[in-house]
Design an enzyme around this catalytic site. Structure first.
Site, PDB file in Angstrom:
ATOM      1  N   ILE A  67     -18.633 112.134  -6.156  1.00  0.00           N
ATOM      2  CA  ILE A  67     -18.748 113.049  -5.018  1.00  0.00           C
ATOM      3  C   ILE A  67     -17.423 113.756  -4.773  1.00  0.00           C
ATOM      4  O   ILE A  67     -17.367 114.980  -4.615  1.00  0.00           O
ATOM      5  CB  ILE A  67     -19.219 112.297  -3.758  1.00  0.00           C
ATOM      6  N   ASP A  81     -31.408 104.231  -2.199  1.00  0.00           N
ATOM      7  CA  ASP A  81     -30.056 103.761  -1.873  1.00  0.00           C
ATOM      8  C   ASP A  81     -30.042 102.506  -1.012  1.00  0.00           C
ATOM      9  O   ASP A  81     -29.121 101.696  -1.110  1.00  0.00           O
ATOM     10  CB  ASP A  81     -29.286 104.866  -1.136  1.00  0.00           C
ATOM     11  N   ALA A 141     -30.753 110.248  -6.689  1.00  0.00           N
ATOM     12  CA  ALA A 141     -32.032 110.729  -6.177  1.00  0.00           C
ATOM     13  C   ALA A 141     -33.161 110.487  -7.158  1.00  0.00           C
ATOM     14  O   ALA A 141     -34.269 110.081  -6.771  1.00  0.00           O
ATOM     15  CB  ALA A 141     -31.926 112.224  -5.847  1.00  0.00           C
ATOM     16  N   HIS A 150     -32.224 127.143 -33.474  1.00  0.00           N
ATOM     17  CA  HIS A 150     -30.873 127.690 -33.590  1.00  0.00           C
ATOM     18  C   HIS A 150     -30.897 129.167 -33.215  1.00  0.00           C
ATOM     19  O   HIS A 150     -31.837 129.873 -33.564  1.00  0.00           O
ATOM     20  CB  HIS A 150     -30.389 127.540 -35.044  1.00  0.00           C
TER      21      HIS A 150
END
Length: 467
Positions: free
Chosen positions: A183, A307, A315, A439
């Site tokens: 962060i 969390d 997330a 490519h």
């Protein structure tokens, strides 16, 4: 007072909660979701999305500044910070509206307010229109996390966390960042790209220590040389003073002065007001609600995702856990949580990793082969003027099975998905190497790196394989 009954109640409408609610409803459950602040949670409102909206604008400005190398002149470039903030806000509002529309389309009842347990299956929701009682046969807690402000940091308007930093109405000319994690480094690169003078103060020996040494060195080189970020590592902030005229931080023999101090030293789980003890839940020593591989807590019928459960604070990990929890809560038999979780960091340059790192392989005595391919040898990157950085594969030495990957450079955060899929599918370097990649593209760099692991690269000089 009456109680509204649901099969599944989800607490928190972030990237874990709202997918859990949608999937529960899709699987036939009468579902409600409770959100006390902002639909979409921290990620959408003050994290992933607004930072990337601002980083995209900063990257565009940086590209224009260097466009003359490709024959494009753009004189008198300026950044309208108010306009940048407006772009950020429009992005957030559009996606938040989308979250609510998706919930409505799937028949999920949306309730605004603070949810608190009364018993294991009964809750109150205190909102602007009063208190509502609800019950849920199954409850999925997805309350997320918030910035952790250390006690030694003074409380002052010039001292902000990541959320408050995004709401600053003026760009600080001089920014001090306390903390060299992802962060802190992301926001440091953002500010520096917009013209701020930035100093990072990190207690540990280096920034971004979750990365392998070679990847970390590439990021730090760019941050210091190209963006002009000053990085002070290995010493604590011994004193912090904040006043009307600015902020002063003493670090060893250095004194750093700035207009603003951004504190990015970690996050803590959000359980305030939830009253989990009334449901029989016990927080661990760090305040997390621990859960098993299906996100079940110690209390039957109660789940914890994202969390708040102490797992990866990402997330996309929360979303994956939410889908598993919803399936389990509605009586299905889902696979356990995926353990292969990619990480992405939107610094300059971008960084991404998945699976085993070289450092982890060394610590666990896992015998591996490593192959790196630089963007400076990739036609698409050279043509686009983005030739810094590299990707690398990490494969089991004997079988050639891919176990890890990292990318640092242009579009690294997008490129890592191919590596994650290859590792999850237990592909070998030989299989990736013989897969035809179009490519010229950035994606073909994985094929080139696989050839390096095998010892017969086409577009770089051969070298001895590292084992």
């Amino acid at each position: 007072m009456g109680t509204d009954s649901f099969d599944v109640v989800v607490i928190g409408a972030g990237p874990g909660g709202y997918p859990a609610a949608i999937r529960s409803a899709q699987l036939g459950a009468r579902t409600a979701i409770v959100e006390r602040e902002a639909w979409g949670g921290t990620c959408l409102n003050w994290g992933c999305i607004p930072t990337k909206a601002m980083i995209a604008a900063a990257a565009l400005a940086r590209t224009v500044r260097h466009a003359s190398a490709m024959g494009v002149r753009a004189d008198a470039l300026s950044v309208d910070y108010a306009g940048l903030l407006a772009h950020k806000d429009r992005t957030v509002q559009r996606l938040a509206k989308g979250v609510r529309s998706l919930l409505q389309a799937n028949g999920v009842e949306q309730i605004e307010g603070q949810a608190s347990f009364v018993t294991r299956d009964r809750l109150t929701v205190r909102g602007a229109e009063g208190t509502r009682w609800i019950s849920g046969r199954r409850v999925i807690i997805a309350t997320g996390s918030t910035s952790a402000m250390p006690p030694f940091v003074p409380r002052h308007p010039r001292v902000v966390d990541s959320r408050a930093f995004l709401d600053l109405q003026q760009r600080p000319e001089r920014l001090i960042v306390l903390g060299g994690g992802y962060i802190g480094c992301e926001l440091a690169c953002l500010a520096a790209s917009l013209g701020s003078e930035v100093t990072i103060v990190e207690l540990l020996d280096d920034v971004l220590l979750l990365l392998d040494t070679d990847v970390r060195a590439e990021v730090r080189r760019s941050m210091e040389r190209e963006l002009g970020i000053r990085i002070l590592c290995g010493r604590p902030a011994e004193s912090i003073e904040a006043g009307q005229d600015g902020v002063r931080v003493r670090v060893g023999e250095w004194t750093v002065e700035g207009d603003c101090l951004l504190v990015a030293t970690g996050r803590r789980p959000m359980t305030e007001g939830l009253c989990p003890e009334r449901a029989g839940l016990v927080l661990d020593e760090r305040g997390y609600l621990r859960a098993d591989a299906w996100n079940r807590t110690r209390v039957p019928g109660v789940y914890a995702i994202g969390d708040v459960n102490g797992g990866p604070q990402l997330a996309h990990a929360a979303t994956s856990q939410g889908l598993v929890a919803a399936a389990d809560a509605t009586g299905h038999r889902p696979r356990p949580n995926e353990t292969l979780v990619p990480g992405v960091i939107f610094t300059q340059p971008e960084v991404a990793l998945v699976g085993v790192t070289e450092a982890e392989a060394n610590r666990t005595n896992l015998c591996v082969k490593v192959g790196k391919f630089a963007f400076s040898a990739l036609g698409r990157a050279i043509a686009g003027g983005e030739a810094a950085g590299f990707v690398k594969w990490i494969a089991e030495a004997e079988s050639g099975r891919l176990v890890g990957a990292a990318a640092v450079g242009p579009h690294a955060t997008d490129l890592i998905s191919e590596a994650a899929l290859a590792i999850l599918a237990e592909l070998t370097v030989e299989e990736v190497g013989r897969t035809i990649h179009p490519h010229p593209t950035y994606g073909e760099i994985w094929m080139e790196a696989a050839h390096v692991v095998e010892g017969h690269p086409v577009h770089v000089a051969p070298s001895r394989r590292r084992t």
